[in-house]
Design an enzyme around this catalytic site. Structure first.
Site, short mmCIF file in Angstrom:
data_model
loop_
_atom_site.label_atom_id
_atom_site.label_comp_id
_atom_site.label_asym_id
_atom_site.label_seq_id
_atom_site.Cartn_x
_atom_site.Cartn_y
_atom_site.Cartn_z
N ILE A 43 0.85 -1.19 0.00
CA ILE A 43 0.00 0.00 0.00
C ILE A 43 0.88 1.23 0.00
O ILE A 43 1.69 1.44 0.92
CB ILE A 43 -0.93 0.01 1.23
CG1 ILE A 43 -1.80 -1.26 1.25
CG2 ILE A 43 -1.81 1.26 1.22
CD1 ILE A 43 -2.60 -1.42 2.52
N VAL A 46 0.68 8.70 0.34
CA VAL A 46 0.37 9.85 -0.52
C VAL A 46 1.67 10.49 -0.98
O VAL A 46 1.91 10.71 -2.16
CB VAL A 46 -0.52 10.84 0.24
CG1 VAL A 46 -0.70 12.11 -0.58
CG2 VAL A 46 -1.88 10.20 0.52
N VAL A 48 3.28 13.30 -1.39
CA VAL A 48 3.63 14.49 -2.17
C VAL A 48 3.69 15.73 -1.31
O VAL A 48 4.17 16.76 -1.74
CB VAL A 48 2.62 14.73 -3.32
CG1 VAL A 48 2.65 13.58 -4.29
CG2 VAL A 48 1.22 14.98 -2.80
N LYS A 79 12.04 26.87 4.56
CA LYS A 79 10.82 27.55 4.15
C LYS A 79 10.55 28.67 5.15
O LYS A 79 10.36 28.42 6.34
CB LYS A 79 9.65 26.56 4.12
CG LYS A 79 8.29 27.21 3.86
CD LYS A 79 7.17 26.18 3.98
CE LYS A 79 5.80 26.85 3.85
NZ LYS A 79 4.70 25.88 4.06
N PRO A 102 4.91 35.80 5.95
CA PRO A 102 6.16 35.36 6.57
C PRO A 102 5.89 34.57 7.84
O PRO A 102 4.83 34.67 8.45
CB PRO A 102 6.86 36.68 6.89
CG PRO A 102 5.74 37.64 7.13
CD PRO A 102 4.61 37.21 6.23
N LEU A 339 -3.99 11.55 7.91
CA LEU A 339 -5.05 11.56 6.90
C LEU A 339 -6.21 10.65 7.26
O LEU A 339 -7.30 10.80 6.71
CB LEU A 339 -4.47 11.13 5.54
CG LEU A 339 -3.39 12.04 4.94
CD1 LEU A 339 -2.89 11.45 3.64
CD2 LEU A 339 -3.92 13.46 4.73
N THR A 350 -0.81 22.43 6.54
CA THR A 350 -1.24 22.08 7.90
C THR A 350 -1.26 20.58 8.16
O THR A 350 -1.40 20.17 9.32
CB THR A 350 -2.64 22.64 8.17
OG1 THR A 350 -3.56 22.11 7.20
CG2 THR A 350 -2.65 24.16 8.11
N GLY A 351 -1.14 19.75 7.12
CA GLY A 351 -1.33 18.31 7.30
C GLY A 351 -0.40 17.69 8.33
O GLY A 351 -0.85 17.01 9.26
N ILE A 352 0.90 17.92 8.18
CA ILE A 352 1.85 17.34 9.12
C ILE A 352 1.71 17.99 10.49
O ILE A 352 1.89 17.34 11.53
CB ILE A 352 3.28 17.47 8.57
CG1 ILE A 352 3.45 16.57 7.35
CG2 ILE A 352 4.32 17.11 9.62
CD1 ILE A 352 4.78 16.70 6.66
#
Length: 518
Positions: A43, A46, A48, A79, A102, A339, A350-352
């Site tokens: 499996i 995701v 990306v 970043k 910023p 997820l 915001t996902g992580i």
């Protein structure tokens, strides 16, 4: 006592959770928690998502991962924020439309609140993000946020990372296993419930029946435990956030020494927006869009036009998602993280962060006594508020747009597409700017500074003329704005280019200055 944990699913969320729990719950000591992670080699993940928020530095530092290793092994780059292009006005009318979010907060060199003075024009015709921080000019020059001599995870300028998601999971996995996490390669074929409706065991194709006191579902969108088995309901917010598709590419640089941007570029398109981030040897580029406003074929064409020559030869990957989350993320002896319990969309990365916060709360609420009910209730309430507040923050980016050139943007401007809470806050902010009073420190990822950067980047108008006479420090504010401008100019010669710093870290690692002995 709950002392054994089984995490189902690897990927970034699974391994960050495993490593964090191993560090905080002493997985490598006899009295600590036994942690096993089972992941399938059949499996895919995701894989990306390549952007993060600054709390990732605290997480990586807490699990004991060296920053040089993170940059070297996960192709991580710095970043410092997000550059938004074409979000405010129709591109045909404003081809240079741009603003910056910023990570740096407003100048810390004064106790004075500079925002009211900026609103009254004391800084001149300068964007808020540029007037109150040095970071915008540093980012525009593609410079780094720190020096090679700064310590791990510390710098004068606030930052997060871009990285290769697959490589990050491998780096964190190695660290988690060093701290005692056991890894099983297996596919879960079945889940068994006990007489109380809790998870009794999971059935692995290779390892057979696996049991634990607490199960953590990091199985991604499939939500194998918390959704499929326990039936926790998914609440959709697609009526507020329309984007539900993404198509992504890995794009090589034009030349090996090409400058690496130290921010994400988020460029608005007809039915969504494109992300563009720089890693060591490639860019990650993708188009996030609404399937109700754009076909998959048209989205791919848009992405190829954005990438430019050579895009037709590059492989692409299509993804589907729906904005929303499960309000019950901890049910009985199962906790969903990542997820498996929700996803908003890639904007603002915001996902992580949700996975990091969930792991932190789980460690603090860990049911050592075996009583999961009280911990679950507090966990679910906190995560629900966090998701709801982030949804409003993301919606803000679309709702304030003045674009009317496509149905996507017209629909996003419709008051029916925004929550009553968001609309109420915007009414308040028409006569006072956002402050700490508007932020719930326990549940908000984004503080008042982030709300201010988006509001005023999108040309929101706050009329404080009624209080202008009560503001007595115009000269002080003017001097502070000039000081920030001068600091920005100094920073341009004080820090290296982003690519130069990354290359030096990859070759030699950070070399923090040693403190002099007293």
């Amino acid at each position: 006592m709950s002392k054994s944990v089984l995490i189902v699913g690897g990927g970034t969320a699974g391994w960050i959770t495993a490593a964090y729990m191993a560090r905080m719950l002493a997985a490598d000591t006899p009295g600590g928690v036994s942690i096993t992670l089972v992941e399938s080699d059949e499996i895919g993940t995701v894989g990306v998502g390549e952007g993060t928020f600054p709390i990732i530095r605290k997480t990586m530092g807490r699990i004991g991962l060296d920053e040089s290793e993170l940059i070297r092994e996960a192709d991580a780059t710095f970043k410092q924020g997000i550059r938004f292009n074409h979000w405010k006005r129709n591109p045909a009318d404003a081809p240079d439309d741009t603003y910056f979010h910023p990570f740096q907060v407003c100048s810390q060199h004064t106790d004075m609140d500079l925002l009211p003075y900026w609103l009254l024009g004391v800084a001149g015709d300068v964007p808020w993000a540029e007037a109150c921080t040095v970071q915008e000019r540093v980012v525009d020059a593609k410079l780094a946020p720190k020096l090679i001599t700064h310590p791990n995870y510390n710098a004068p300028l606030n930052y997060a990372y871009h990285f290769d998601a697959g490589k990050l999971a491998q780096v964190v996995r190695r660290r988690a296993m060093d701290m005692g996490v056991k890894r099983l390669i297996d596919t879960i074929d079945d889940v068994n419930l006990d007489e109380n409706g809790a998870i009794g065991s999971v059935l692995g194709r290779v390892n057979g029946e696996l049991t634990a006191d607490l199960y953590i579902d990091c199985s991604g969108f499939r939500a194998r435990l918390i959704g499929e088995t326990l039936g926790s309901e998914f609440t959709s917010y697609k009526d507020q956030l329309f984007c539900d598709r993404a198509v992504a590419m890995q794009v090589p640089y034009d030349r090996p020494d090409a400058p690496i941007p130290s921010c994400t570029y988020a460029t608005a398109q007809d039915a969504g927006w494109t992300w563009d981030i720089g890693l060591h040897n490639r860019r990650g580029v993708g188009y996030v869009y609404s399937s109700a406003h754009c076909t998959d074929e048209a989205a791919l064409d848009t992405l190829r036009r954005y990438v430019g020559p050579g895009a037709d030869e590059l492989k692409h990957r299509q993804l589907s998602f729906e904005a929303g989350f499960r309000k019950v993320q901890w049910h009985k002896n199962c906790v969903g993280i990542g997820l498996s319990v929700g996803f908003i969309e890639p904007l603002e990365a915001t996902g992580i962060s949700f996975a990091e916060v969930a792991a932190l709360m789980l460690c603090n609420l860990f049911p050592w006594s075996g009583d999961t009910e009280r911990s679950a209730r507090q966990f679910n309430e906190a995560m629900t508020k966090r998701f709801e507040h982030v949804i409003d923050f993301i919606k803000l980016h679309y709702y304030l747009s003045q674009r009317t050139d496509t149905a996507f943007w017209r629909d996003n401007r419709d008051p029916a597409s925004a929550s009553d809470y968001l609309k109420g806050k915007l009414e308040q902010w028409r006569h006072r700017p956002p402050s700490f009073l508007d932020i719930d420190a326990s549940h908000d990822i984004f503080d008042e500074n982030s709300w201010q950067y988006i509001l005023y980047g999108m040309d929101f108008k706050t009329d404080i003329s009624a209080r202008a006479g009560a503001l007595r420090f115009y000269d002080d504010a003017k001097r502070e704005f000039e000081s920030i401008r001068q600091q920005s100019q100094n920073a341009l010669s004080a820090v290296p280019t982003h690519r130069d710093l990354v290359s030096e870290v990859v070759a030699h690692g950070f070399r923090p200055k040693k403190r002099a002995r007293a």
